[in-house]
Structure formats: structure tokens, C-alpha cells
Design a protein around this motif. Structure first.
Motif, mmCIF file in Angstrom:
data_model
loop_
_atom_site.group_PDB
_atom_site.id
_atom_site.type_symbol
_atom_site.label_atom_id
_atom_site.label_comp_id
_atom_site.label_asym_id
_atom_site.label_seq_id
_atom_site.Cartn_x
_atom_site.Cartn_y
_atom_site.Cartn_z
ATOM 1 N N SER A 179 1.966 -4.644 14.626
ATOM 2 C CA SER A 179 0.939 -5.083 13.607
ATOM 3 C C SER A 179 0.828 -6.610 13.511
ATOM 4 C CB SER A 179 1.360 -4.690 12.167
ATOM 5 O OG SER A 179 2.653 -5.536 12.032
ATOM 6 N N THR A 189 1.213 -8.657 10.970
ATOM 7 C CA THR A 189 2.204 -9.284 10.332
ATOM 8 C C THR A 189 3.350 -9.653 11.254
ATOM 9 O OG1 THR A 189 1.169 -8.098 8.377
ATOM 10 C CG2 THR A 189 3.474 -8.961 8.339
ATOM 11 N N ASN A 222 -3.329 1.580 13.763
ATOM 12 C CA ASN A 222 -3.708 0.457 12.823
ATOM 13 C C ASN A 222 -2.579 0.416 11.723
ATOM 14 O OD1 ASN A 222 -4.772 -0.439 9.889
ATOM 15 N ND2 ASN A 222 -6.138 -0.966 11.374
ATOM 16 N N ASP A 258 -2.150 -1.336 8.933
ATOM 17 C CA ASP A 258 -2.499 -1.511 7.459
ATOM 18 C C ASP A 258 -2.583 -0.066 7.135
ATOM 19 O OD1 ASP A 258 -2.284 -4.329 7.496
ATOM 20 O OD2 ASP A 258 -4.416 -4.597 7.844
ATOM 21 N N TRP A 299 -0.473 1.291 4.032
ATOM 22 C CA TRP A 299 -1.068 2.002 2.663
ATOM 23 C C TRP A 299 -0.638 3.435 2.495
ATOM 24 C CZ3 TRP A 299 -3.840 0.218 -1.313
ATOM 25 C CH2 TRP A 299 -4.294 -1.275 -1.269
#
Length: 421
Positions: free
Chosen positions: A195, A197, A412, A414, A418
Motif C-alpha cells: 500500500s 501508506t 488495492n 484502500d 475500508w
């Protein structure tokens, strides 16, 4: 009296020895405390620098000053007949002896106890008479440490791209190209992509690629640089085996700055990485990474700026992002990712600013505008997931949409984040 003898008389040698032994003990203590308290690795370096700076200062003080019954005085002010340097020398000898005893005790403890680990021997490796074996006390068997999990050979970390454009304010463009490439790679199901981050902490890092690969648990690392000048853009990228430091693939793209060229570059990079790692692309994945979201360079730049403001996750940031998204959509009303970004900004404002239904309604309207352009793309389902989650706490509807987003874009981070929330 010779200079050497004067150094001995003023106890300069004794002070130097005491300082060196005490410094060594302090470094060992720093190492132990760093492990126990999980201090930063730079603490040891700082202590070393301070001790090196302090050494000549200690020698100078020993030379220039003398400890007398009346206190510390400059050596030149002390009558030689009244000097007590010999008594001070004896005290220093005692201190040095005590420090050496402590150093020896620490050395014995470290070598014999600190790093000793119990080792289990297999029964077949020990020869023991039957009578002794019957009388032997059973010893606990230390289980072997579990083997480290195998690294996925199709895993890749894309480190933040180096910004080489003349204008430092263009950093949003460099980061935007990096983020979009991560999004493209995340659509390839056979790749495992770290990711955004997780890789951000390695911006301007001095760590080597092997260390980064071990920390992130990846087999491959991609580095890149972006330079924009006028209407030209140059992107340098290279894919490296993290363990062997072997270059698997490298390319330089130097083209006119158009959205077609820019997204062609991202598509070519994604397919080249997949090819280098022997990852298979489906027809749907090929079509997805080749799709250009807009034909307007200016709209794309506004979109990148908006996304950068939204990353701050503040009301001011999201309000600024909404203005930039709306300006991008004025230039290109068919820009579906800008509609999705605007929807996410509205639903975030609803969540953060006390639940204004108007913000939630605006989020729904913008999602419908994106759906009218394309009813089945992963970012749309991510927007719907956040809309049902933050807008209504409707977990079933949120999970249904996020599962579809992950199905279309399996790598992905993100979307997985989520879904985890």
C-alpha cells in the motif's frame, strides 16, 4: 620537568583512561536500554558523538584545572608545594579499578548468560547407557522456531518517486503519478502490491533495498523519478530484486505531456512489471490498466491537487479538494474519477462535520453522475461502500460494494482497509 611528566603529574593520562572505560560502559548500557525500551536506533550514534566531543574537553579540564580542598582552581593559580594532584591520582586509580571491574563483570555476563539460548538435542544425537537413561530426568524440549513465511515472488513495493522537476511545488504531480501507478498495479490480480501508506516512510530513506524488502515482506522493489519541464515529462523506472539487488527491468519514458501519453506510460509500466514477474493479465485487467480517465491535462492536474488536499483528512482539506474537483469537472464532465473523489469528499464532510444531510445527499448525487458514465468500475464501488458505511452505518450494503471493488481491484489496499473498518 618534561611535558610527558607534567601530563602524568596533572593526571591527564588517568582522566583519559577513566573516561574511555566509563564511555564503554555507558555505550553498553545504552544498547541494553535501547532494546528494553525500544528506543530509536539513532540513540547509540548520538551517545557516541557526545562522548567523542567530550573526550578532548575532559583532557583539557584535567590539564588546565586542579581539584583542591578549596574547590576547583586553575592549575596556574595553585602553589606546587600545596598541590594535591598525587592524592587525586590515587582516587582516580581507585575509580579506574572500579570501572574495570564493572566492565569485566559486564563482559562475563554478556558472554556467558545474556546471549545464551537453550538448544534442544534430538534423542538420536545423544548416546546414553540404558541404566543411565532410565535414571535421567526428562528435560523440556524447546520447539524449533517457526520458519519465516515464504515471500511471494510476485510481490512488489513501489517506493515514492523522486521529484526532479525544477518547480518544488510540482511535488503533487510526482506523487500523483506514483499513486495512479499503484492503483493500476492493484488491478492486476496475480500481483501483490504494498500500500501507499506502507511505502511512504521510505521516501528519501538511506536503507538498502534488501532491508526494505525484508521489512515490507516483498520480493521486488520498484524505484522511479519524475521530471516535468514545460510540455515534456520524463519518467525513469526500474524494477529490482530486493534480495539479490539484480535489475529485472528498467525504462526511461520521455514524451510530450498529454494525458494520452501519461496514461500510456502508466499502462506500459504496469504491463512491463507484470511481464518481468511472470504475472498473467486477464483481458479485463488489460483493458482496465489501458483506460485513460480524462483527455484534459489541466483537469487531471486539478484532480491530483484535490487528491493531495484530501489526504490530509481535515475539513479544510476536503473543502479545498471539493473546489478543485468541481473545477476539474467543469473542464471535463466525463471525468468519472473526479466525480468519485468529489463524492468521497462530501461523505467525509458528513461524517466529520456532525452529519449534515445535505452533504450526504450531495455525495449520492455525485455517485449517480459517476454511475451514469460507467456502471461497473472499482472506484465507484469504493465510493458506494464509504457512502453506505459513513452515511447510514449500513454495513451489509457497504460490504457488498467493497467486496465488488476488491474483486475488480484485488490489490488495492484502500479497499481492503475500508472493508476492515
Amino acid at each position: 620537568m618534561s611535558f610527558f611528566e607534567e601530563l602524568k603529574r596533572r593526571n591527564v593520562f588517568r582522566v583519559g583512561i577513566a573516561y574511555a572505560v566509563a564511555s564503554w560502559l555507558l555505550l553498553q548500557l545504552t544498547e541494553v536500554l535501547s532494546d528494553l525500551l525500544e528506543l530509536q536506533s539513532d540513540i547509540g550514534k548520538i551517545v557516541i558523538v557526545l562522548l567523542l566531543v567530550g573526550f578532548p574537553i575532559a583532557l583539557f579540564l584535567a590539564w588546565a584545572f586542579e581539584l583542591t580542598p578549596e574547590g576547583v582552581k586553575r592549575e596556574s593559580e595553585v602553589d606546587r608545594s600545596q598541590s594535591v594532584t598525587s592524592q587525586t591520582g590515587k582516587k582516580l586509580n581507585t575509580a579506574i579499578f572500579a570501572l574495570l571491574v564493572l566492565a569485566l563483570a559486564y563482559f562475563i555476563w554478556e558472554s556467558r548468560f545474556a546471549s545464551r539460548e537453550p538448544v534442544a538435542e534430538s534423542p538420536a544425537s545423544v548416546s546414553m547407557p540404558a541404566t543411565d537413561a532410565a535414571q535421567a530426568v526428562a528435560q523440556p524440549v524447546v520447539p524449533p522456531k517457526p520458519a519465516a513465511p515464504a515471500v511471494d515472488q510476485k510481490s512488489v513495493a513501489v517506493l515514492p518517486f523522486t521529484h526532479r522537476s525544477p518547480d518544488p511545488n510540482d511535488i503533487y504531480f510526482t506523487d500523483g503519478v506514483h499513486d495512479d501507478l499503484l492503483t493500476q498495479l492493484a488491478k492486476i490480480g496475480s500481483l501483490s502490491v504494498i500500500s501507499r501508506t506502507s511505502v511512504l516512510e521510505y521516501r528519501d530513506t538511506t536503507k538498502n533495498l534488501k532491508q526494505i524488502g525484508e521489512e515490507l515482506g516483498v520480493a521486488n522493489i520498484m524505484e522511479g523519478a519524475v521530471q516535468r519541464s514545460g510540455d515534456r515529462v520524463r519518467i525513469n523506472v526500474q524494477l529490482i530484486d530486493a534480495d539479490s539487488d539484480e535489475h529485472l527491468w528498467a525504462e526511461t519514458y520521455d514524451r510530450q505531456l498529454t494525458t494520452e501519453n501519461l496514461f500510456d506510460i502508466q499502462s506500459e509500466i504496469s504491463k512491463a512489471i507484470a511481464g518481468a514477474l511472470k504475472a498473467t493479465l486477464t483481458d479485463e485487467e488489460i483493458a482496465s490498466v489501458q483506460a485513460a480517465p480524462t483527455d484534459s491535462v489541466e483537469a487531471y492536474e486539478l484532480y491530483l491537487q484535490a487528491r493531495r488536499f484530501a489526504l490530509g483528512e481535515t475539513l479544510i482539506g476536503y473543502n479545498t479538494a471539493m473546489d478543485l474537483y468541481e473545477r476539474a469537472l467543469e473542464l471535463d464532465p466525463q471525468f468519472k474519477l473526479a466525480w468519485v473523489g468529489l463524492a468521497h469528499a462530501h461523505i467525509t464532510n458528513y461524517w466529520l462535520a456532525g452529519g449534515n444531510p445535505e452533504a450526504r445527499d450531495k455525495a449520492k448525487d455525485t455517485i449517480e453522475r459517476a454511475r451514469a458514465l460507467d456502471s461497473d468500475f472499482p472506484e465507484l464501488y469504493m465510493a458506494l461502500g464509504s457512502y453506505y458505511y459513513w452515511g447510514f452505518l449500513d454495513y451489509d450494503a457497504a460490504l457488498e460494494n467493497l467486496d465488488r471493488a476488491i474483486q475488480l481491484m484485488p490489490g488495492n489496499a484502500d479497499a481492503h482497509m475500508w472493508r476492515g473498518w
